[in-house]
Every structure is written in C-alpha cells, then in structure tokens.
Write a protein that holds these residues in place. Structure first.
Motif, PDB file in Angstrom:
ATOM      1  N   GLN A   1     -25.572 -10.917 -16.443  1.00 43.96           N
ATOM      2  CA  GLN A   1     -24.238 -11.797 -16.518  1.00 43.96           C
ATOM      3  C   GLN A   1     -23.477 -11.378 -15.130  1.00 43.96           C
ATOM      4  N   ASP A   2     -23.469  -9.935 -15.066  1.00 47.72           N
ATOM      5  CA  ASP A   2     -22.617  -9.639 -14.102  1.00 47.72           C
ATOM      6  C   ASP A   2     -23.265  -9.826 -12.602  1.00 47.72           C
ATOM      7  N   VAL A   3     -24.738  -9.358 -12.753  1.00 44.32           N
ATOM      8  CA  VAL A   3     -25.476  -9.814 -11.428  1.00 44.32           C
ATOM      9  C   VAL A   3     -25.497 -11.225 -11.049  1.00 44.32           C
ATOM     10  N   ARG A   4     -25.507 -12.103 -12.115  1.00 41.90           N
ATOM     11  CA  ARG A   4     -25.525 -13.524 -11.655  1.00 41.90           C
ATOM     12  C   ARG A   4     -23.963 -13.552 -10.922  1.00 41.90           C
ATOM     13  N   MET A   5     -22.993 -13.184 -11.435  1.00 42.08           N
ATOM     14  CA  MET A   5     -21.577 -13.280 -11.040  1.00 42.08           C
ATOM     15  C   MET A   5     -21.437 -12.900  -9.553  1.00 42.08           C
TER      16      MET A   5
ATOM     17  N   ARG B   1     -23.993 -12.342  -7.406  1.00 38.12           N
ATOM     18  CA  ARG B   1     -24.650 -12.990  -6.505  1.00 38.12           C
ATOM     19  C   ARG B   1     -24.057 -14.434  -6.236  1.00 38.12           C
ATOM     20  N   ALA B   2     -23.458 -15.201  -7.220  1.00 38.84           N
ATOM     21  CA  ALA B   2     -22.673 -16.252  -7.092  1.00 38.84           C
ATOM     22  C   ALA B   2     -21.478 -16.216  -6.351  1.00 38.84           C
TER      23      ALA B   2
ATOM     24  N   THR C   1     -23.922  -7.598   2.965  1.00 42.17           N
ATOM     25  CA  THR C   1     -25.134  -7.195   1.613  1.00 42.17           C
ATOM     26  C   THR C   1     -26.298  -6.469   2.429  1.00 42.17           C
ATOM     27  N   PRO C   2     -26.636  -5.482   2.282  1.00 45.94           N
ATOM     28  CA  PRO C   2     -27.749  -5.074   2.562  1.00 45.94           C
ATOM     29  C   PRO C   2     -29.096  -5.691   2.373  1.00 45.94           C
ATOM     30  N   GLU C   3     -29.852  -6.070   3.090  1.00 49.92           N
ATOM     31  CA  GLU C   3     -31.331  -6.621   2.899  1.00 49.92           C
ATOM     32  C   GLU C   3     -32.459  -5.578   2.829  1.00 49.92           C
ATOM     33  N   VAL C   4     -32.999  -5.457   1.816  1.00 56.78           N
ATOM     34  CA  VAL C   4     -33.919  -4.494   1.619  1.00 56.78           C
ATOM     35  C   VAL C   4     -35.172  -5.243   1.400  1.00 56.78           C
ATOM     36  N   THR C   5     -36.425  -4.463   2.125  1.00 58.86           N
ATOM     37  CA  THR C   5     -37.538  -5.175   1.885  1.00 58.86           C
ATOM     38  C   THR C   5     -38.663  -4.232   1.589  1.00 58.86           C
ATOM     39  N   ALA C   6     -39.423  -4.551   0.741  1.00 59.03           N
ATOM     40  CA  ALA C   6     -40.552  -3.349   0.049  1.00 59.03           C
ATOM     41  C   ALA C   6     -41.815  -3.861   0.090  1.00 59.03           C
ATOM     42  N   GLU C   7     -42.837  -3.033   0.562  1.00 60.89           N
ATOM     43  CA  GLU C   7     -44.225  -3.140   0.633  1.00 60.89           C
ATOM     44  C   GLU C   7     -44.601  -2.197   0.116  1.00 60.89           C
ATOM     45  N   GLY C   8     -45.696  -2.438  -0.886  1.00 65.65           N
ATOM     46  CA  GLY C   8     -46.551  -1.468  -1.633  1.00 65.65           C
ATOM     47  C   GLY C   8     -47.939  -1.663  -1.082  1.00 65.65           C
ATOM     48  N   HIS C   9     -48.438  -0.105  -1.050  1.00 70.15           N
ATOM     49  CA  HIS C   9     -50.001  -0.219  -0.821  1.00 70.15           C
ATOM     50  C   HIS C   9     -50.881   0.847  -1.581  1.00 70.15           C
ATOM     51  N   TYR C  10     -51.709   0.398  -2.262  1.00 73.08           N
ATOM     52  CA  TYR C  10     -52.577   1.332  -3.240  1.00 73.08           C
ATOM     53  C   TYR C  10     -53.741   1.724  -2.526  1.00 73.08           C
TER      54      TYR C  10
ATOM     55  N   SER D   1     -42.082  -1.697 -10.082  1.00 73.62           N
ATOM     56  CA  SER D   1     -40.744  -2.380 -10.762  1.00 73.62           C
ATOM     57  C   SER D   1     -39.617  -1.681  -9.992  1.00 73.62           C
ATOM     58  N   LEU D   2     -38.958  -2.531  -8.925  1.00 77.20           N
ATOM     59  CA  LEU D   2     -37.926  -2.082  -7.933  1.00 77.20           C
ATOM     60  C   LEU D   2     -36.536  -2.537  -8.345  1.00 77.20           C
ATOM     61  N   ASN D   3     -35.670  -1.760  -7.902  1.00 73.89           N
ATOM     62  CA  ASN D   3     -34.129  -1.993  -8.287  1.00 73.89           C
ATOM     63  C   ASN D   3     -33.777  -2.192  -9.861  1.00 73.89           C
ATOM     64  N   ARG D   4     -34.393  -1.429 -10.624  1.00 80.41           N
ATOM     65  CA  ARG D   4     -34.408  -1.649 -11.942  1.00 80.41           C
ATOM     66  C   ARG D   4     -32.870  -1.408 -12.543  1.00 80.41           C
ATOM     67  N   GLY D   5     -32.615  -2.366 -13.285  1.00 79.26           N
ATOM     68  CA  GLY D   5     -31.171  -2.492 -13.660  1.00 79.26           C
ATOM     69  C   GLY D   5     -30.042  -3.042 -12.698  1.00 79.26           C
ATOM     70  N   PHE D   6     -30.773  -3.361 -11.554  1.00 82.49           N
ATOM     71  CA  PHE D   6     -29.965  -3.812 -10.069  1.00 82.49           C
ATOM     72  C   PHE D   6     -29.135  -2.502  -9.989  1.00 82.49           C
ATOM     73  N   SER D   7     -29.950  -1.429  -9.559  1.00 78.80           N
ATOM     74  CA  SER D   7     -29.153   0.014  -9.308  1.00 78.80           C
ATOM     75  C   SER D   7     -28.429  -0.142  -8.034  1.00 78.80           C
ATOM     76  N   ALA D   8     -28.764  -1.093  -7.162  1.00 79.16           N
ATOM     77  CA  ALA D   8     -27.916  -1.398  -5.798  1.00 79.16           C
ATOM     78  C   ALA D   8     -27.617  -2.772  -5.463  1.00 79.16           C
ATOM     79  N   PRO D   9     -26.381  -3.167  -5.034  1.00 81.76           N
ATOM     80  CA  PRO D   9     -26.210  -4.376  -4.828  1.00 81.76           C
ATOM     81  C   PRO D   9     -26.933  -4.988  -3.533  1.00 81.76           C
ATOM     82  N   VAL D  10     -28.183  -4.968  -3.616  1.00 77.07           N
ATOM     83  CA  VAL D  10     -28.785  -5.592  -2.350  1.00 77.07           C
ATOM     84  C   VAL D  10     -29.519  -6.702  -2.459  1.00 77.07           C
ATOM     85  N   ARG D  11     -30.120  -7.352  -1.511  1.00 81.31           N
ATOM     86  CA  ARG D  11     -30.791  -8.500  -1.484  1.00 81.31           C
ATOM     87  C   ARG D  11     -32.241  -8.020  -1.301  1.00 81.31           C
ATOM     88  N   LEU D  12     -33.358  -7.953  -2.271  1.00 85.18           N
ATOM     89  CA  LEU D  12     -34.404  -7.309  -2.303  1.00 85.18           C
ATOM     90  C   LEU D  12     -35.475  -8.556  -1.924  1.00 85.18           C
TER      91      LEU D  12
END
Ligand code: PHE
Ligand code: ZN
Length: 735
Positions: free
Chosen positions: A346-350, A352-353, A448-457, A536-547
């Motif tokens: 609910q807090d993250v919805r708020m 973001r809104a 609001t920081p924009e974070v992009t993530a790319e994984g490679h196995y 699984s990134l930004n778990r619990g919305f650990s940082a207020p960013v756009r991922l």
C-alpha cells in the motif's frame, strides 16, 4: 492588491538566533471576537552583537508593551510588516506584550480559531505568530506556562500542554486553568483548546511504571465512537516501548477531535489535535481502511513525542527530520500490527501514485529543500513519504539492530535540542562506524532514480553476473545529477524454488543481500551458482527507484508464484498484469479482440487458493493495477481501451476461476460479529476481491450475491464493496 513576491528563504542563510526566550508565560482571556493575550517573555541575548530585537507578530492589535515593567513609548518600538522590533534591549529582560486577536473570524485554521464553538489552535509551521509576539522559529525552545480564562458555561474544558497546576472559578461566570509544560518546546508545538467537550478516559502504565491519564475529547454524543482510537493510542504507546525503547514522559496525554482542521492531525506536546475523521469510527460508518487510517495517524502523532517534540527541527528545511522518520515509524507500527507485506504494498502504491509524479514534475524538490517562499507548501509527499523511504534505506543498510543503535545515539546526543538531518545521519553513521557521506545525497538531490538490471548466467563458470545502471533524470534547478548510494536488496531464486546461497567476491552473503549501488554502472558477480536463477530485485522495495529489467512473461509468472519475498511476488504479478493489459489495449486500438493470457490467469488462481499466504496479501494480488496506473504507462491515454482491457481480463479470470472464486467467497461470507481487527479486515478484503471478479463475469448469480451482501452486511466495508459493484455494473434493482 499585493503584488510583491514574498522573500525567498534559503537554508544556506541560516544563522542561530540572537536571543533566547527562556520562559514563555501566556494568559488568555478567551472571547469569540476579541480574545486578549498577554505574553510575558523572559529573554536573554545570545549573540553579543545583536542590538535590536525582532518579534514575529501577525494579524494582532498591540495594546500594551512593557520592558521589565516599564511601558515602552511609541519611539522605542515599531510594528511594521508583521514584525515587532525594539531598537535597544538589555542583556536579559522580561518583555510583556498585550494583544487582541479575533478567533471567530479566523478561517485560515492557523493560530487561534473556533471550530463548532470550540476554541482551538494550530501553530505548525508559523501559526504562533498570529497568537502572540514571539520568535516563531523551531530552534527557539522555551518553557511554557499558560493561563486560560473563559466563560465556564460555554467552555467547561480548558486545555493546554503539560500538567494542570491550578484551576478555579472567577467572577462573572468565568473560570480559569493554569497549565505548565516542563519540557522546553518550540512555539509550533504550543496548543490551547477550550470548549464544551465530552471525553473518554483511560490509563496506561509505562514500562518503568509511570501511570499516564489518557483522554480523548470529542463532541457530546460521540464518546463511543472514540473507543477504537483510544485502543490504538495504547497500542502505539506499548509498541514504541517495545520496538524503540521509547517511553512516554508526562502523566497526562490528551487528544482532541475537532471538525475543522487543515491536515490529518497535529502532534502538540501532550495535546494532540485531530481532524475528527481520524478519531471517530463505528462499524456503521467506517470501513476497514478508515479504522486502519485512524490507527496509523494516532500512532504517527504519538510517535512524534520523541521524533519531533523531544528532538525537534533546527529550521523548516529539516522538516523531513521529524516527518520522514515519524512516517517510517508509523509504517513499521502498522506493519507490526497488521500484514507487513500488505502495508508495504500500500505504501509503495501511494509513493508511486503521489510522490513519483511530484518528483517528475515542475514541483520536484529534494527531501531537504534548500529554499522556500511559503513553508506551508512544503508538507509534500516528497518530504513525508520519500523522506520515510530515505530512513527505510538507512534501515536496510544498517539492519534493525544497527538502526536501533543509531536511534539510541541520536536520542542520547540530541534530546532537548533542535537539530538537522545531518545530525541524524551522523548519529546513525557514528553508532555503526560506517561512512554515510555518499548516502546523504538522497537529502539534497531530487528526482526518482531509474535503475536498469541485466543478468547473465555462465553455466561453465557457474557465475551469475548482475549489471546495474542508475540515472536520475534532471529536475527543475538540478540539471546535473550524481549517482546515488542505492541499497538494492537481492536474492537469486532457484528454478526449483527457494533462494540460492549468495557468494560475492568470495564472501558468503546468505540467502538475501543488500547490494550497494554507488556508481553509474556496476556489475556484481555471484559465484558458485549451480543453476540459472531468476533474480529477485529490490525486495521489499528497498530503494525508491524505478527498476527496469528484461523479464519474459514466463519469468514474471515464475516470480509471481515462487519469489520468496511477498512484495516482489506482488510486484511480479502487477508487472505481468500491466504488460498484458498494455498489449490488450494495443489490440483494442487496432480494432482486434483483446485476449487474456491464460498463464497469467492460472498464476492468479494459484495465489487465490494458496492458504499459506495471508488473506490480506492475497486480496492485494487479486486486484489488477488501477486504470490510472495503467494510464501512466501510456504515451497517449485511451481511457475507453484501458477500461475495456481491464474488464476483459477480469472476465477471463472470473470465467476460468469461477468455482475457486465462489468457494473463496462463500467460505468467508458468514457474518461473524464485527470487529475492526486486521484479521477480519484481511478476510473481508479477500472476500470482496473475489466478489469483484465474480460480478465482472456478468452472471445473474453473482449479481444476486452482491445484492444480498449489500442487504445483509453488518459493516461498512462489505456494504460499500457491494454497492460499488452494483452501481459500476448497473445492477441496482428495486425490489
Ligand atoms: N505535523 C503534522 C503531522 O505530520 C502535520 C501538520 C502540519 C498539521 C502543519 C498541521 C499543520 O502529523
Ligand atoms: Zn507528522
């Protein structure tokens, strides 16, 4: 007409006050149209160079001015442009000012005003200067003694901060009360209430054995509707002791509910004033959301007693010092009382809104602004909600134990002071022996920081590398941005479910870790990764960013079912739904039929029937992203197509899962005796989410269920939910 702009006030211009007001002795002769106020101020010079004294004084008639008992003549002072200045003053002196003010015609709800016949004050941020001449700034801590005189019949209740030390009758049907607050406080925490109010009493014994008298004052007849707020107050007091070790510090704590109030509520020392809608509740008129809001705001104002009142702000640029921290504390309170994941969702919805759009628009400003013209315009989502996110990031970096260590240091060092956000961070850093200099950029950089993530196995090397970039878009007045220190909570989910153990640079990091993103671009390589994981990134919305991360639908479906962090799981579901809806909207735009992805519907079905997940959480997952939120993801907003796509998807879910939805609904339909508990609220939320989907299916049976629920509900939540569906789908029928 006033055409000149008010002056710009800058953080960099801050100077310590040249005088100290050691004592503030106020006497009020209350009268609706002409209230007389006498302020006796014991003043001492702190800056040897300062000759003249300037007091804030707005909208008042000055009747008398004396310095050490001698009346000043007109040549010795000036009242001009809301400033009362006295050219020459001694080292120490007592200034006595008598003024007249008009509470009845005060419609600004700042200073002293009347609400439904009740005299009431609101001083934050700069309302005190409309009550009496004063140095109205938060770093001016003073001891208050307040005498209130009023008509006994219309104002039987006379309240101010601190302890009642005297009271009695006066001539002419009047009476008086004297209040003394032992804690020095800034003027914005002063409060006075007088009127004909009823109250409910209660009692709380603190952990060290102090008995505290609790009272909630309401209009006559509303006593029973304040019971829930009283219980919430006692839960708040207990929680602050248990989680933060913070105890209440006076023998009395009062709350007053008034019907006219600009904001939610106000944390005046020992005399909180509330907008009545955040106190009064009963099952007939309040929904579960209303009860939850009452609990959270009662908590918020109570928690200010330490974070705001005992330790206050040096200047209004530091507003987030008290608000960000206190919002974080009330969020944690709710999370401990109710469902933690649901509160976070609910807090993250708020956020973001409300906050993300603020941060992206023309009014973007940092958590600690560096200039303002009108402080009242800075009670914003950024100062409050992003401010709370900044505190939450500190919590993520330091852990609960480290964070509490920092809190203890902060309080030991600064109790009784007016301080800055830097002081707070310094206490956190010092107590934990870490460097938080880079982190502090969160206070001064907007956007609001924009974070992009790319994984490679790499199957041969058994490594998983995660490349992260960050970029903060420019905001007004801040074209160039620097990389922030972003704490990103991360886990790697095994294809078979469960978390893999994380090894970074040879170091065992457990099953979940917080990556410190500090540069524009960084790569973290996890070692000994046996199978290709899903991140699984930004778990619990650990940082207020756009991922942004390139996840396929199958990945989202997997994370929606398997992510070990409930927030991330919800997030995957919302992202999946959003992708799908945007695709459907495009199809509708091309005049084609919108098709719902059966894999999504199936994933939702698994959540619905998963009894290991708490009901309130499942209810969140069952609700599709709002039309507004979807609209925000589009370049051109096609309102009709958004609505059509969303309804199509709901119908597809309902068609496929009809039996499960019906079973989930029926199993929760019995009207148990109503209680506004988190558990019942969760049950109702899930039940009503199911009803919403059932009704979307368009069957006659489901419409009948909604009608029946409307007619037989024993609480407002169920009745409103049914009514909203009946009106939205045109199902109201006269019978
Ligand atoms: N300080 C109050 C709070 O956060 C909000 C408030 C600000 C109320 C200004 C009135 C005026 O709880
Ligand atoms: Zn607050």
């Amino acid at each position: 007409m006033k055409t000149e702009q008010p002056p710009v006030i800058r953080l960099s211009d801050y100077t310590a006050p040249a005088f100290r007001i050691e004592r503030t002795d106020l006497t009020f002769d209350l009268d609706p149209e002409r209230t007389l106020v006498e302020a006796r101020l014991d003043i001492a010079r702190t800056d040897g160079d300062a000759q003249s004294l300037a007091l804030d004084a707005e909208g008042m008639e000055l009747l008398d001015l004396q310095l050490d008992g001698r009346a000043l003549d007109a040549a010795e002072f000036r009242l001009d442009q809301d400033v009362l200045s006295i050219a020459e003053v001694p080292e120490r002196f007592t200034l006595s000012a008598k003024v007249a003010i008009d509470p009845q015609s005060n419609t600004r709800l700042e200073g002293l005003y009347r609400s439904n016949g009740v005299f009431c004050t609101q001083c934050e941020a700069e309302g005190f200067r409309r009550i009496a001449p004063s140095i109205d700034r938060p770093d001016m801590l003073s001891r208050y003694r307040v005498t209130i005189r009023a008509d006994k019949a219309s104002c039987p209740v006379l309240l101010s901060n601190g302890n009642l030390v005297d009271s009695g009758d006066l001539e002419g049907g009047r009476h008086y009360a004297v209040w003394e607050d032992p804690f020095p406080k800034p003027s914005y925490l002063f409060a006075l209430v007088a009127g004909d109010l009823a109250w409910i009493p209660d009692r709380f014994t603190t952990k060290s054995g102090r008995d505290v008298d609790l009272r909630i004052y309401v209009e006559h007849g509303n006593e029973a509707r304040a019971r829930y707020a009283m219980e919430a107050l006692k839960r708040s007091m207990r929680w602050d002791e248990e989680r933060f070790g913070l105890e209440y510090d006076l023998d009395i704590f009062n709350i007053v509910a008034v019907s006219d109030f600009n904001m939610g509520a106000m944390e005046n020392k020992s005399l909180n004033v509330f907008n009545a809608k955040y106190i009064l509740a009963d099952p007939e008129t309040a929904t579960d959301a209303d009860f939850a809001a009452i609990e959270s705001i009662v908590g918020h104002e109570y928690f200010h007693n330490w974070t705001g009142n005992r330790i206050t702000c040096r200047d209004w640029f530091q507003l987030s010092l008290k608000e960000g921290l206190t919002v974080f504390r009330d969020q944690e309170f709710t999370a401990d009382m109710r469902s933690r994941p649901v509160k976070r969702i609910q807090d993250v919805r708020m956020l973001r809104a409300r906050q993300f759009p603020e941060d992206a628009g023309p009014l973007a400003h940092p958590v600690r602004p560096d200039s303002y013209m009108e402080i009242n315009n800075f009670y914003t989502a950024t100062v409050y909600e992003k401010g709370a996110e900044v505190i939450r990031m500190l919590h993520a970096l330091l852990g609960e134990e480290g964070f509490q260590k920092g809190m203890r240091r902060y309080i030991e060092r600064h109790d009784g002071q007016a301080v800055t956000c830097d002081d707070f961070v310094a206490a956190m850093a010092g107590a934990n022996d870490v460097d938080l200099d880079h982190f502090k950029l969160w206070y001064s950089q907007a956007g609001t920081p924009e974070v992009t993530a790319e994984g490679h196995y790499d199957g041969a090397a058994k490594t998983y590398s995660l490349s992260l970039t960050q970029r903060t878009p420019p905001t007004p007045g801040q074209a160039k941005k620097s990389p922030l220190m972003i704490p990103l909570s991360v886990a790697l989910i095994d294809p078979e479910g469960g978390n893999q153990t994380l090894t970074l640079a040879g170091e065992d990091r457990g099953e979940e870790t917080v990556l410190h993103l500090t540069q524009d671009r960084q790569t973290f390589t996890f070692e000994n990764v046996p199978r290709a994981p899903k991140p699984s990134l930004n778990r619990g919305f650990s940082a207020p960013v756009r991922l942004t991360q390139p996840l396929a639908r199958t990945d989202l479906a997997f994370l929606m079912a398997e992510d070990t962090d409930p927030f991330a799981r919800w997030e995957a579901g919302q992202q999946y739904a959003c992708d799908l809806l945007l695709e459907m909207i495009e199809a509708i735009g091309r005049g084609e039929a919108a098709e719902a992805d059966p894999a999504f519907v199936e994933a939702m079905g698994r959540t619905l029937t998963n009894d290991d997940l708490d009901e309130a959480f499942r209810a969140q997952v069952m609700v599709l992203p709002s039309e507004e939120y979807i609209g925000e993801q589009m370049k051109t907003v096609d309102v009709d197509a958004i609505h059509a796509a969303r309804e199509t998807l709901k119908r597809a879910i309902a068609d496929r899962l009809y039996d499960d939805l019906l079973a989930a609904y029926e199993g929760r339909r019995d009207n148990e005796p109503f209680a506004p508990t988190a558990e019942q609220a969760g049950r109702r939320a899930l039940k009503n989410a199911c009803l919403g989907l059932l009704v979307a299916s368009g069957t006659a049976d489901s419409a009948e269920l909604a009608r029946l629920q409307y007619d037989t509900a024993n609480n407002m939540t169920d009745r409103m939910a049914a009514m909203a569906l009946l009106t939205a789908y045109g199902l109201l029928r006269r019978r």
